[in-house]
Design a protein around this motif. Structure first.
Motif, PDB file in Angstrom:
ATOM      1  N   ILE A   1       5.768   4.070 -13.865  1.00 35.77           N
ATOM      2  CA  ILE A   1       4.747   3.047 -13.618  1.00 35.77           C
ATOM      3  C   ILE A   1       5.277   1.656 -13.951  1.00 35.77           C
ATOM      4  CG2 ILE A   1       2.419   2.293 -14.181  1.00 35.77           C
ATOM      5  CD1 ILE A   1       2.617   4.914 -12.579  1.00 35.77           C
ATOM      6  N   MET A   2       6.066   1.547 -15.002  1.00 34.75           N
ATOM      7  CA  MET A   2       6.655   0.249 -15.358  1.00 34.75           C
ATOM      8  C   MET A   2       7.547  -0.261 -14.233  1.00 34.75           C
ATOM      9  SD  MET A   2       7.020  -2.149 -17.670  1.00 34.75           S
ATOM     10  CE  MET A   2       6.562  -1.477 -19.276  1.00 34.75           C
TER      11      MET A   2
ATOM     12  N   GLY B   1      -0.814   2.607 -12.046  1.00 36.79           N
ATOM     13  CA  GLY B   1      -0.998   2.905 -13.455  1.00 36.79           C
ATOM     14  C   GLY B   1      -2.365   3.503 -13.737  1.00 36.79           C
ATOM     15  N   ILE B   2      -3.385   2.978 -13.079  1.00 39.31           N
ATOM     16  CA  ILE B   2      -4.747   3.507 -13.251  1.00 39.31           C
ATOM     17  C   ILE B   2      -4.845   4.933 -12.725  1.00 39.31           C
ATOM     18  CG2 ILE B   2      -7.149   3.246 -12.521  1.00 39.31           C
ATOM     19  CD1 ILE B   2      -6.680   0.214 -12.527  1.00 39.31           C
ATOM     20  N   ILE B   3      -4.279   5.161 -11.545  1.00 42.25           N
ATOM     21  CA  ILE B   3      -4.339   6.505 -10.947  1.00 42.25           C
ATOM     22  C   ILE B   3      -3.584   7.517 -11.813  1.00 42.25           C
ATOM     23  CG2 ILE B   3      -3.605   7.902  -8.971  1.00 42.25           C
ATOM     24  CD1 ILE B   3      -4.081   5.381  -7.234  1.00 42.25           C
ATOM     25  N   ALA B   4      -2.346   7.167 -12.222  1.00 42.13           N
ATOM     26  CA  ALA B   4      -1.561   8.078 -13.063  1.00 42.13           C
ATOM     27  C   ALA B   4      -2.219   8.258 -14.426  1.00 42.13           C
ATOM     28  CB  ALA B   4      -0.141   7.537 -13.223  1.00 42.13           C
ATOM     29  N   GLY B   5      -2.859   7.192 -14.943  1.00 43.89           N
ATOM     30  CA  GLY B   5      -3.541   7.290 -16.228  1.00 43.89           C
ATOM     31  C   GLY B   5      -4.745   8.213 -16.163  1.00 43.89           C
ATOM     32  N   ILE B   6      -5.535   8.097 -15.096  1.00 46.29           N
ATOM     33  CA  ILE B   6      -6.695   8.977 -14.922  1.00 46.29           C
ATOM     34  C   ILE B   6      -6.244  10.431 -14.788  1.00 46.29           C
ATOM     35  CG2 ILE B   6      -8.563   9.596 -13.341  1.00 46.29           C
ATOM     36  CD1 ILE B   6      -8.877   6.611 -12.724  1.00 46.29           C
TER      37      ILE B   6
ATOM     38  N   ILE C   1       0.837  -1.208   0.000  1.00 47.48           N
ATOM     39  CA  ILE C   1       0.000   0.000   0.000  1.00 47.48           C
ATOM     40  C   ILE C   1       0.869   1.255   0.000  1.00 47.48           C
ATOM     41  CG2 ILE C   1      -1.624   1.350   1.387  1.00 47.48           C
ATOM     42  CD1 ILE C   1      -2.909  -1.269   2.261  1.00 47.48           C
ATOM     43  N   LEU C   2       1.910   1.266   0.820  1.00 53.13           N
ATOM     44  CA  LEU C   2       2.806   2.429   0.863  1.00 53.13           C
ATOM     45  C   LEU C   2       3.523   2.633  -0.470  1.00 53.13           C
ATOM     46  CD1 LEU C   2       4.295   1.989   4.460  1.00 53.13           C
ATOM     47  CD2 LEU C   2       2.660   3.722   3.694  1.00 53.13           C
ATOM     48  N   CYS C   3       3.994   1.542  -1.092  1.00 51.37           N
ATOM     49  CA  CYS C   3       4.645   1.651  -2.402  1.00 51.37           C
ATOM     50  C   CYS C   3       3.649   2.093  -3.467  1.00 51.37           C
ATOM     51  CB  CYS C   3       5.271   0.311  -2.790  1.00 51.37           C
ATOM     52  SG  CYS C   3       6.797  -0.062  -1.925  1.00 51.37           S
ATOM     53  N   LEU C   4       2.395   1.629  -3.357  1.00 50.98           N
ATOM     54  CA  LEU C   4       1.345   2.050  -4.283  1.00 50.98           C
ATOM     55  C   LEU C   4       1.143   3.565  -4.207  1.00 50.98           C
ATOM     56  CD1 LEU C   4      -1.230   1.927  -6.011  1.00 50.98           C
ATOM     57  CD2 LEU C   4      -2.455   1.106  -3.985  1.00 50.98           C
ATOM     58  N   ILE C   5       1.088   4.086  -3.001  1.00 49.22           N
ATOM     59  CA  ILE C   5       0.910   5.529  -2.826  1.00 49.22           C
ATOM     60  C   ILE C   5       2.098   6.288  -3.412  1.00 49.22           C
ATOM     61  CG2 ILE C   5       0.747   7.373  -1.102  1.00 49.22           C
ATOM     62  CD1 ILE C   5      -0.719   5.354   0.716  1.00 49.22           C
ATOM     63  N   ILE C   6       3.307   5.800  -3.139  1.00 49.41           N
ATOM     64  CA  ILE C   6       4.517   6.476  -3.611  1.00 49.41           C
ATOM     65  C   ILE C   6       4.562   6.510  -5.135  1.00 49.41           C
ATOM     66  CG2 ILE C   6       7.026   6.290  -3.737  1.00 49.41           C
ATOM     67  CD1 ILE C   6       6.955   5.186  -0.859  1.00 49.41           C
ATOM     68  N   PHE C   7       4.341   5.362  -5.795  1.00 47.88           N
ATOM     69  CA  PHE C   7       4.445   5.312  -7.257  1.00 47.88           C
ATOM     70  C   PHE C   7       3.284   6.050  -7.925  1.00 47.88           C
ATOM     71  CE2 PHE C   7       7.504   1.932  -6.431  1.00 47.88           C
ATOM     72  CZ  PHE C   7       8.447   2.183  -7.407  1.00 47.88           C
ATOM     73  N   SER C   8       2.129   6.095  -7.300  1.00 46.47           N
ATOM     74  CA  SER C   8       1.010   6.870  -7.847  1.00 46.47           C
ATOM     75  C   SER C   8       1.351   8.361  -7.847  1.00 46.47           C
ATOM     76  CB  SER C   8      -0.256   6.619  -7.035  1.00 46.47           C
ATOM     77  OG  SER C   8      -0.642   5.264  -7.097  1.00 46.47           O
ATOM     78  N   ILE C   9       1.917   8.818  -6.746  1.00 50.81           N
ATOM     79  CA  ILE C   9       2.317  10.235  -6.661  1.00 50.81           C
ATOM     80  C   ILE C   9       3.397  10.547  -7.688  1.00 50.81           C
ATOM     81  CG2 ILE C   9       3.429  11.952  -5.185  1.00 50.81           C
ATOM     82  CD1 ILE C   9       2.063  10.608  -2.787  1.00 50.81           C
ATOM     83  N   LEU C  10       4.389   9.659  -7.800  1.00 53.83           N
ATOM     84  CA  LEU C  10       5.469   9.891  -8.769  1.00 53.83           C
ATOM     85  C   LEU C  10       4.941   9.883 -10.202  1.00 53.83           C
ATOM     86  CD1 LEU C  10       8.415   7.762  -7.290  1.00 53.83           C
ATOM     87  CD2 LEU C  10       8.132  10.243  -7.250  1.00 53.83           C
ATOM     88  N   GLY C  11       3.983   8.989 -10.492  1.00 55.04           N
ATOM     89  CA  GLY C  11       3.399   8.952 -11.827  1.00 55.04           C
ATOM     90  C   GLY C  11       2.678  10.239 -12.167  1.00 55.04           C
TER      91      GLY C  11
END
Length: 341
Positions: free
Chosen positions: A182-183, A198-203, A150-160
Motif C-alpha cells: 500500500i505504501m 489502503g482503505i480496501i486492504a484495511g477493511i 483507476i486501473l492502478c487502484l484496482i491492482i494495488f487493492s488486489i495486491l494488498g
C-alpha cells in the motif's frame, strides 16, 4: 567549485515533519519495548546468542561498506581486481555463516526469514508484472489520467488483499508485506491510488478478525495516506530511493507502536517481538528491490546511430580478420619448420 547535493536532505518541510514524527514513534516503541523487557523476569538473552547476533551484524556492516567502495576499483583499468575483491567478500561471508551455523540453532533463527523472503519474492513477482502494465508505465511517464489511476487502484487493492492472505506464521503470529504494498501504491500513484487501496486492504484485514485486526487495518490505511501525501508534497515525483527505504523502515516501527497501544500489554509486546524483525526485513528489502526494478525500467536507453552501428560492425569484422591472419601466420611457421626438418 560545484555544489554537491546532499543525498540525505529532503527539501520539503512537510515531508520532513512526517519523517520526524515517524522517527519519534520508533523511539517511543523501542523505549516501551525495552521497558517491558526490563520488567519481564523471564527475559534472558544468552551471551552466546548475543555474540552471534553482534558478529553477523558487524560482518554485514563491514561487507556492505566494502561493497560500496568496490566500484572504484574499475577506475584502475583492471577488472580482475574488482572480481577478486568480490570473491574475497563472498569467502568472508561464507566463513561467517559457517561459524554462525556451528554455534547457534540456525533452523529456528533463519527459517522464518527464509519463509518471509519467499513471500516477498512472490509479491515482488506480482509487482514486477504491475510495472509492465500500461497504466503504471503511463503514470511513471507523467501521463496521469483517471483511467490509469483507476486501473492502478484496482491492482494495488488486489495486491494488498493478497498480502493479507499470503503470510508467514511465527509463534502463531502472522507477518506479511501488506503495508509495503500500500505504501508503494501511494508513493507511485498518489492519493487516488494509495488512499482507496489502503482503505480496501484495511477493511479486508479487519474482516479477517483477530486481536490485532484494528491496529493492522488502521496502519494499512495510514500507510496509503502517508505515501500519498509524500507523493503530492514531493511534486508528484518519486521519492529518492534512500528516503523511500528510510520511510518504510520508520513506518513499520510506527505500525508496531499502534499494535502496542491498541492491544493489551500481555499480547502486544509478544506479538511485536515475533513479527517486527521479519516485517522490517521484508519491507526494507522489498522497497529496495522494487525501486531497483523501477529505476532499471525508467532509465533512458542510449540510442545508437546508424554510423555508430556500422563502426562497431566494422571493428568486429576487423578483429575476425586479424584472428584469421594470426592463424595463417602460425600455419606458415609450422610449414616452414616441417620443410626445414
Amino acid at each position: 567549485m560545484k555544489y554537491k547535493r546532499n543525498k540525505f536532505k529532503i527539501n520539503n518541510a512537510r515531508i520532513n515533519i512526517i519523517f520526524i514524527l515517524l522517527f519519534i514513534s520508533n523511539i517511543i516503541l523501542y523505549v516501551a519495548f525495552l521497558n517491558n523487557l526490563y520488567h519481564d523476569s523471564n527475559f534472558n538473552i544468552p551471551f552466546e546468542t548475543l555474540n552471534n547476533i553482534l558478529t553477523m551484524v558487524s560482518a554485514i556492516i563491514i561487507l556492505g561498506f566494502i561493497s560500496t567502495r568496490l566500484p572504484q576499483f574499475r577506475n584502475l583499468g583492471d577488472s580482475s581486481i574488482y572480481e577478486v575483491c568480490y570473491l574475497i567478500i563472498i569467502g568472508i561471508l561464507s566463513m561467517v555463516i559457517s561459524y554462525f551455523n556451528k554455534t547457534s540453532n540456525t533452523e529456528m533463527f533463519i527459517a522464518p526469514y527464509m519463509e518471509m523472503f519467499k513471500v516477498l519474492s512472490v509479491m515482488l513477482i506480482f509487482m514486477l508484472i504491475v510495472t509492465k502494465t500500461k497504466p503504471f508505465k503511463n503514470i511513471m511517464k507523467g501521463k496521469i489520467t483517471r483511467k490509469n489511476q483507476i486501473l492502478c487502484l484496482i491492482i494495488f487493492s488486489i495486491l494488498g488483499c493478497i498480502a493479507s492472505l499470503y503470510h508467514v506464521y511465527v509463534n502463531n503470529t502472522p507477518a506479511n508485506v501488506r503495508t509495503l504494498i500500500i505504501m508503494i501504491g501511494g508513493l507511485f500513484g498518489g492519493p487516488f491510488v494509495g488512499i482507496p487501496s489502503g482503505i480496501i486492504a484495511g477493511i479486508f484485514r479487519f474482516s479477517q478478525g483477530g486481536v490485532t485486526a484494528f491496529p493492522c487495518a488502521l496502519s494499512t490505511v495510514l500507510s496509503g495516506i502517508v505515501g500519498s501525501l509524500i507523493y503530492v508534497w514531493n511534486g508528484k515525483k518519486i521519492l529518492r530511493s534512500l528516503h523511500s527505504i528510510l520511510l518504510i523502515f520508520y513506518f513499520i516501527g510506527f505500525e508496531m507502536l499502534l499494535i502496542v497501544i491498541l492491544t493489551p500489554n500481555n499480547i502486544s509486546f509478544h506479538f511485536v517481538e515475533d513479527i517486527y524483525p521479519l516485517m522490517l526485513f521484508a519491507s526494507v528489502m522489498g522497497m529496495a528491490l522494487f525501486l531497483m526494478i523501477v529505476q532499471e525500467q525508467t532509465q533512458p536507453k542510449k540510442e545508437i546511430s546508424y554510423e555508430e552501428f556500422r563502426i562497431n560492425e566494422m571493428e568486429n569484422t576487423l578483429e575476425e580478420h586479424l584472428d584469421r591472419i594470426e592463424e595463417l601466420e602460425e600455419e606458415i611457421d609450422d610449414l616452414k619448420n616441417e620443410n626445414s626438418d
